[in-house]
Design a protein around this motif. Structure first.
Motif, PDB file in Angstrom:
ATOM      1  N   VAL A 316       0.817  -1.222   0.000  1.00  0.00           N
ATOM      2  CA  VAL A 316       0.000   0.000   0.000  1.00  0.00           C
ATOM      3  C   VAL A 316       0.850   1.272   0.000  1.00  0.00           C
ATOM      4  N   ARG A 317       2.169   1.133   0.142  1.00  0.00           N
ATOM      5  CA  ARG A 317       3.002   2.323   0.326  1.00  0.00           C
ATOM      6  C   ARG A 317       2.868   3.361  -0.793  1.00  0.00           C
ATOM      7  N   PRO A 318       2.882   2.957  -2.062  1.00  0.00           N
ATOM      8  CA  PRO A 318       2.716   3.989  -3.094  1.00  0.00           C
ATOM      9  C   PRO A 318       1.382   4.735  -2.962  1.00  0.00           C
ATOM     10  N   ALA A 319       0.288   3.997  -2.703  1.00  0.00           N
ATOM     11  CA  ALA A 319      -1.026   4.638  -2.591  1.00  0.00           C
ATOM     12  C   ALA A 319      -1.119   5.486  -1.329  1.00  0.00           C
ATOM     13  N   MET A 320      -0.532   5.020  -0.242  1.00  0.00           N
ATOM     14  CA  MET A 320      -0.708   5.691   1.040  1.00  0.00           C
ATOM     15  C   MET A 320       0.285   6.823   1.263  1.00  0.00           C
ATOM     16  N   TYR A 321       1.518   6.619   0.843  1.00  0.00           N
ATOM     17  CA  TYR A 321       2.574   7.598   1.134  1.00  0.00           C
ATOM     18  C   TYR A 321       3.196   8.177  -0.127  1.00  0.00           C
ATOM     19  N   GLU A 322       2.588   7.917  -1.268  1.00  0.00           N
ATOM     20  CA  GLU A 322       3.215   8.310  -2.536  1.00  0.00           C
ATOM     21  C   GLU A 322       4.643   7.798  -2.622  1.00  0.00           C
ATOM     22  N   ASP A 343       2.847   2.751 -16.924  1.00  0.00           N
ATOM     23  CA  ASP A 343       2.170   2.978 -15.650  1.00  0.00           C
ATOM     24  C   ASP A 343       1.952   1.584 -15.079  1.00  0.00           C
ATOM     25  N   VAL A 344       2.578   1.303 -13.937  1.00  0.00           N
ATOM     26  CA  VAL A 344       2.471  -0.048 -13.377  1.00  0.00           C
ATOM     27  C   VAL A 344       1.325  -0.049 -12.373  1.00  0.00           C
ATOM     28  N   VAL A 345       0.316  -0.856 -12.650  1.00  0.00           N
ATOM     29  CA  VAL A 345      -0.924  -0.826 -11.855  1.00  0.00           C
ATOM     30  C   VAL A 345      -1.321  -2.234 -11.437  1.00  0.00           C
ATOM     31  N   GLY A 346      -2.126  -2.291 -10.367  1.00  0.00           N
ATOM     32  CA  GLY A 346      -2.623  -3.574  -9.887  1.00  0.00           C
ATOM     33  C   GLY A 346      -4.062  -3.798 -10.313  1.00  0.00           C
ATOM     34  N   PRO A 347      -4.648  -4.901  -9.849  1.00  0.00           N
ATOM     35  CA  PRO A 347      -5.998  -5.278 -10.270  1.00  0.00           C
ATOM     36  C   PRO A 347      -7.131  -4.682  -9.436  1.00  0.00           C
ATOM     37  N   ILE A 348      -6.796  -3.913  -8.392  1.00  0.00           N
ATOM     38  CA  ILE A 348      -7.817  -3.414  -7.462  1.00  0.00           C
ATOM     39  C   ILE A 348      -8.660  -2.323  -8.120  1.00  0.00           C
ATOM     40  N   GLU A 350      -9.581   0.648  -7.789  1.00  0.00           N
ATOM     41  CA  GLU A 350      -9.283   1.987  -7.261  1.00  0.00           C
ATOM     42  C   GLU A 350      -8.229   2.581  -8.197  1.00  0.00           C
ATOM     43  N   SER A 351      -8.370   3.828  -8.550  1.00  0.00           N
ATOM     44  CA  SER A 351      -7.326   4.446  -9.372  1.00  0.00           C
ATOM     45  C   SER A 351      -6.034   4.600  -8.586  1.00  0.00           C
ATOM     46  N   GLY A 352      -6.164   4.662  -7.253  1.00  0.00           N
ATOM     47  CA  GLY A 352      -4.971   4.740  -6.406  1.00  0.00           C
ATOM     48  C   GLY A 352      -4.127   3.478  -6.443  1.00  0.00           C
TER      49      GLY A 352
END
Ligand SMILES: *Cc1c(COP(=O)(O)O)cnc(C)c1O
Length: 424
Positions: A316-322, A343-348, A350-352
């Motif tokens: 969660v660090r990128p989403a929570m703490y940039e 842009d490296v993204v996960g499956p959740i 949320e755009s975050g």
């Protein structure tokens, strides 16, 4: 310094290929290096000599049993922030005599558990907690050792959400109240006040804030001693930062920690006190990676999304703490290989759920493996089952061996966490 490197074109954790782990354990998965953990712990102890016996590893950074047992073997103590962490530290073989308990919101049940377990020290953070603990101690005919956590009103850290020493932060008693509360504690029947504590933030890379905060703490120690209190302990918390952006090959640890040790010696020179330390990130951060697989590449006119099987629930660090994490391909790119900005993204949903934007990586295809580096601290320990995803597994490597120290959750376990209400 860490032990993740390419061998014959494949990224390895010590002597184990990450491709092997991906096949045998599946992805996403956290992989930790015993050698890196051990090295960082030893370098830290060396830097804070002669106080190496009071290094309390902050369990919340990474509370995996394999990690805790590895550090316990080296004689590490534990800094804990919940009954669960105390229990986990004990289960890992860290004796109660090497456990400290911090946190602003310890419940009566947790305090009673800590007193009964006979832990080394409770870091009391408010007047209310002091009174509650003294009642609990007195009711048991015990006087648990405490230090008073003081907010030095000097914060630091890599992000506002991990700064703890500012006057506006919830942690510790206010600086102006410290002496009054210390005197009060020294007269209470159910506690034995031994000293002071401060923890000003996490991912601290500028030691000037430490220096200023610790000098203020030193001033309080000296005032209290003038008033006749034998202040024996000063817990200086954790927070030492680590480099997240790095070049390869990469050396880290000794230099930063030597500077930290020098600063500590300067600010405590001649004080004659037992110092305590609570390092978390600096021990575990570079000792772990998150291994994940590319599922799809969604190429739009203006950008390319690299969709991987790890999500913000796993890291969660990128989403929570940039936060920034270095990303390395498991297959070493050929020299001159074409690179693409992803842009490296996960499956959740949320755009975050974005690990990074516009990151230059070698051209990828589905099935390729990548790692998020420096994910050993506040990675798995902050993971969740959001989107009803299985809790991410953890692997500990030692030389050419590895062990799954937390298996991937099963769907039965996930669903079994809930209970049906009686009326349905
Ligand atoms: C989180 C925490 C630590 C550890 O911080 P790091 O930045 O991981 O070193 C130490 N002490 C306390 C009280 C904490 O809350």
């Amino acid at each position: 310094m860490h032990h993740f490197d390419y061998s014959n074109g494949v990224l390895c954790a010590e002597d184990v290929s990450l491709e092997t782990i991906a096949v045998e354990v599946g992805t996403p998965v956290y992989v930790y290096s015993s050698a890196t953990l051990e090295r960082h712990y030893r370098v830290f102890c060396e830097a804070v000599k002669p106080h190496q016996d009071h290094v309390f590893y902050a369990v919340k950074a990474n509370g995996n049993l394999g990690v805790l047992m590895t550090l316990a073997r080296l004689g590490a103590g534990a800094d804990t922030v919940s009954e669960g962490e105390i229990r986990k530290a004990l289960a890992a073989g860290i004796p109660a005599s090497k456990i400290v308990f911090s946190g602003v919101g310890k419940t009566a049940a947790e305090l009673a558990f800590a007193v009964d377990a006979g832990i080394y020290q409770i870091n009391v953070e408010s007047e209310g907690e002091l009174e509650a603990l003294s009642r609990i101690g007195a009711a048991r005919g015990k006087r648990p050792a405490i230090v008073l956590r003081v907010n030095p009103e000097i914060g630091a850290g890599g992000h506002a959400k991990i700064t703890t020493g500012d006057a506006a932060n919830k942690f510790g008693v206010s600086f102006s109240e410290a002496e009054r509360l210390y005197a009060k504690a020294s007269n209470m029947p159910g506690v034995s006040v031994k000293g002071l504590a401060a923890h000003i933030g996490s991912q601290v890379t500028e030691f000037s804030a430490y220096r200023a905060a610790f000098l203020k703490m030193r001033g309080v120690v000296e005032n209290l001693r003038k008033q006749g209190h034998p202040v024996e302990r000063l817990d200086l918390g954790g927070g030492v930062g680590i480099p997240y952006e790095m070049t390869h090959p990469y050396e880290h640890g000794t230099e930063t920690l030597d500077a930290y040790g020098d600063m500590i010696r300067q600010v405590t020179d001649g004080l004659d006190i037992e110092l305590g330390f609570e390092p978390g990130r600096v021990i575990a951060g570079n000792a772990g990676i998150l291994l994940t697989k590319v599922l799809y590449i969604n190429e739009r006119a203006d950008r390319a999304f690299l969709i991987v099987d790890a999500g913000m629930n796993d890291l969660v660090r990128p989403a929570m703490y940039e936060a920034y994490h270095e990303i390395w391909p498991v297959r070493q790119p050929e020299p001159g290989a074409k690179s693409v900005a992803y842009d490296v993204v996960g499956p959740i949903c949320e755009s975050g759920d974005t690990f990074t934007t516009s990151r230059s990586l070698p051209a990828m295809k589905p099935g390729d493996l990548i790692v998020m580096k420096t994910a050993g601290a506040y990675g798995a320990s902050m993971s969740s089952t959001y989107n009803q995803r299985l809790l991410v597994p953890e692997v500990l490597v030692k030389g050419g061996d590895y062990a799954v120290t937390r298996p991937r959750q099963t769907y039965e376990e996930l669903i079994g966490l809930d209970r049906k209400p009686g009326w349905l």
